[in-house]
Scaffold this motif. Structure first.
Motif, PDB file in Angstrom:
ATOM      1  N   LEU A 193       0.826  -1.213   0.000  1.00 42.84           N
ATOM      2  CA  LEU A 193       0.000   0.000   0.000  1.00 42.84           C
ATOM      3  C   LEU A 193       0.858   1.261   0.000  1.00 42.84           C
ATOM      4  N   LEU A 194       1.968   1.222   0.717  1.00 44.28           N
ATOM      5  CA  LEU A 194       2.833   2.392   0.799  1.00 44.28           C
ATOM      6  C   LEU A 194       3.631   2.588  -0.482  1.00 44.28           C
ATOM      7  N   VAL A 195       4.135   1.480  -1.032  1.00 50.55           N
ATOM      8  CA  VAL A 195       4.981   1.571  -2.227  1.00 50.55           C
ATOM      9  C   VAL A 195       4.156   1.878  -3.475  1.00 50.55           C
ATOM     10  N   VAL A 196       2.995   1.212  -3.599  1.00 51.96           N
ATOM     11  CA  VAL A 196       2.146   1.433  -4.778  1.00 51.96           C
ATOM     12  C   VAL A 196       1.240   2.638  -4.500  1.00 51.96           C
ATOM     13  N   SER A 197       1.876   3.775  -4.340  1.00 48.66           N
ATOM     14  CA  SER A 197       1.189   5.041  -4.091  1.00 48.66           C
ATOM     15  C   SER A 197       2.109   6.161  -4.553  1.00 48.66           C
ATOM     16  N   VAL A 219      -3.890   5.624   0.249  1.00 45.80           N
ATOM     17  CA  VAL A 219      -2.607   6.163   0.717  1.00 45.80           C
ATOM     18  C   VAL A 219      -2.187   7.335  -0.152  1.00 45.80           C
ATOM     19  N   SER A 220      -2.336   7.196  -1.466  1.00 45.33           N
ATOM     20  CA  SER A 220      -2.026   8.310  -2.373  1.00 45.33           C
ATOM     21  C   SER A 220      -2.884   9.523  -2.047  1.00 45.33           C
ATOM     22  N   ALA A 221      -4.173   9.290  -1.792  1.00 45.19           N
ATOM     23  CA  ALA A 221      -5.094  10.394  -1.506  1.00 45.19           C
ATOM     24  C   ALA A 221      -4.668  11.151  -0.258  1.00 45.19           C
ATOM     25  N   VAL A 222      -4.294  10.428   0.789  1.00 44.73           N
ATOM     26  CA  VAL A 222      -3.914  11.084   2.044  1.00 44.73           C
ATOM     27  C   VAL A 222      -2.559  11.769   1.908  1.00 44.73           C
ATOM     28  N   VAL A 223      -1.614  11.112   1.250  1.00 46.40           N
ATOM     29  CA  VAL A 223      -0.300  11.736   1.042  1.00 46.40           C
ATOM     30  C   VAL A 223      -0.451  13.036   0.264  1.00 46.40           C
ATOM     31  N   GLU A 224      -1.246  13.021  -0.800  1.00 43.54           N
ATOM     32  CA  GLU A 224      -1.438  14.231  -1.603  1.00 43.54           C
ATOM     33  C   GLU A 224      -2.161  15.320  -0.799  1.00 43.54           C
ATOM     34  N   ALA A 225      -3.094  14.918   0.058  1.00 41.62           N
ATOM     35  CA  ALA A 225      -3.788  15.898   0.900  1.00 41.62           C
ATOM     36  C   ALA A 225      -2.818  16.564   1.867  1.00 41.62           C
ATOM     37  N   LEU A 226      -1.947  15.775   2.478  1.00 44.14           N
ATOM     38  CA  LEU A 226      -0.969  16.340   3.416  1.00 44.14           C
ATOM     39  C   LEU A 226       0.023  17.237   2.686  1.00 44.14           C
ATOM     40  N   ARG A 227       0.393  16.865   1.493  1.00 49.35           N
ATOM     41  CA  ARG A 227       1.276  17.733   0.702  1.00 49.35           C
ATOM     42  C   ARG A 227       0.591  19.041   0.355  1.00 49.35           C
ATOM     43  N   ALA A 228      -0.681  18.952   0.001  1.00 42.88           N
ATOM     44  CA  ALA A 228      -1.422  20.164  -0.356  1.00 42.88           C
ATOM     45  C   ALA A 228      -1.553  21.109   0.825  1.00 42.88           C
ATOM     46  N   ARG A 238      -6.872  18.900  -3.414  1.00 42.20           N
ATOM     47  CA  ARG A 238      -6.462  17.511  -3.249  1.00 42.20           C
ATOM     48  C   ARG A 238      -6.865  16.944  -1.895  1.00 42.20           C
ATOM     49  N   VAL A 239      -7.391  17.775  -1.020  1.00 39.86           N
ATOM     50  CA  VAL A 239      -7.765  17.311   0.311  1.00 39.86           C
ATOM     51  C   VAL A 239      -9.041  16.481   0.265  1.00 39.86           C
ATOM     52  N   TRP A 240      -9.972  16.808  -0.622  1.00 38.22           N
ATOM     53  CA  TRP A 240     -11.277  16.167  -0.621  1.00 38.22           C
ATOM     54  C   TRP A 240     -11.238  14.662  -0.853  1.00 38.22           C
ATOM     55  N   PRO A 241     -10.434  14.155  -1.799  1.00 37.87           N
ATOM     56  CA  PRO A 241     -10.390  12.688  -1.957  1.00 37.87           C
ATOM     57  C   PRO A 241      -9.975  11.969  -0.682  1.00 37.87           C
ATOM     58  N   ALA A 242      -9.057  12.554   0.070  1.00 41.77           N
ATOM     59  CA  ALA A 242      -8.632  11.936   1.329  1.00 41.77           C
ATOM     60  C   ALA A 242      -9.781  11.896   2.326  1.00 41.77           C
TER      61      ALA A 242
END
Length: 266
Positions: A193-197, A219-228, A238-242
């Motif tokens: 899950l971590l790598v395939v994100s 995982v991608s959704a949350v990582v992108e939300a935190l980056r945003a 990008r926060v909404w998908p998370a």
């Protein structure tokens, strides 16, 4: 983690008695979760991974014009939150095996208080782990460029994701009988899950057939939300998908955990 709310015993209405039950049960969980050994997973382990990933990726990313701090720190936060949810499920399985749930049913304790106490514990763990990683990452250039409100949003998304993961792992913790099998069920999905994100590699660098999986990964959704929420160069849209992922996991796995909890307390 939401399972106790749907146990076989009737739940008491919110009030002083309920809050007292939550306090008593939370104190028990805190003593276990914030012992010297348990704090290793909450504080020390994320810092160890931070050092490993910094040594591995900082130079590589710098050559490509990518700042390590804003890029990888959200991934390390998500990784730490995954460990918190895994440890929570293991603790839940230990409580199940010890007969704690059955003993609580014979006491004048609100059944929903157990779930509230567990949620409170994982939320506090998430706050501590996220703050520690953010402070250390500050030395590597990590900043909250969007201001204090975005920083609070960053923390809230991290806590919400931890609760969502705890709801997922709680179902396993209440269902899988063997501790060894439970550990395998919890740890085996973690690395894929971590790598395939998009945690370490942008989605467009994955093989074409794998990119849709990467793009829809929670995982991608949350990582992108935190980056945003920490990097001014990305949009806060990008926060909404998370948030959608977290809400969906809490609703679905809250229901499955409730069913599992009813079975173990019969």
């Amino acid at each position: 983690m939401t399972a106790p709310a749907a146990s076989a015993a009737p739940s008491a209405p919110a009030g002083p008695a309920f809050l007292n039950d939550v306090q008593v049960l939370a104190e028990r969980d805190f003593k276990r979760s914030f012992s010297k050994v348990a704090l290793f997973g909450t504080v020390v382990q994320p810092l160890v991974f931070f050092g490993i990933f910094y040594a591995t990726f900082s130079g590589m990313l710098a050559d490509k014009g990518i700042d390590y701090g804003p890029s990888v720190t959200p991934t390390l936060v998500v990784q730490a939150l995954m460990f918190i949810a895994i440890a929570s499920a293991m603790a839940l399985a230990t409580d199940r095996g010890s007969g704690l749930f059955n003993r609580l049913r014979t006491m004048p304790i609100s059944s929903s208080a157990l779930g509230a106490a567990r949620l409170l514990t994982v939320a506090v763990e998430a706050v501590i782990s996220t703050v520690v990683i953010a402070l250390v990452a500050h030395l590597a250039g990590f900043r909250f460029h969007e201001g204090p409100l975005a920083a609070i949003g960053f923390l809230l998304v991290a806590v919400l994701f931890t609760m969502a993961l705890a709801a997922v792992t709680a179902t396993l913790g209440l269902t899988v009988r063997s501790q060894e099998a439970l550990a395998a069920c919890l740890y085996l999905p973690y690395l894929p899950l971590l790598v395939v994100s998009t945690g370490f590699v942008p989605a467009n660098l994955f093989p074409g057939w794998l990119q849709p999986v990467v793009n829809v990964s929670p995982v991608s959704a949350v990582v992108e939300a935190l980056r945003a929420l920490s990097d001014s160069s990305t949009g806060t849209g990008r926060v909404w998908p998370a948030l959608v992922w977290c809400a969906g996991l809490i609703l679905l796995c809250g229901w499955t955990t409730a069913r599992a909890f009813r079975k173990v307390t019969k």
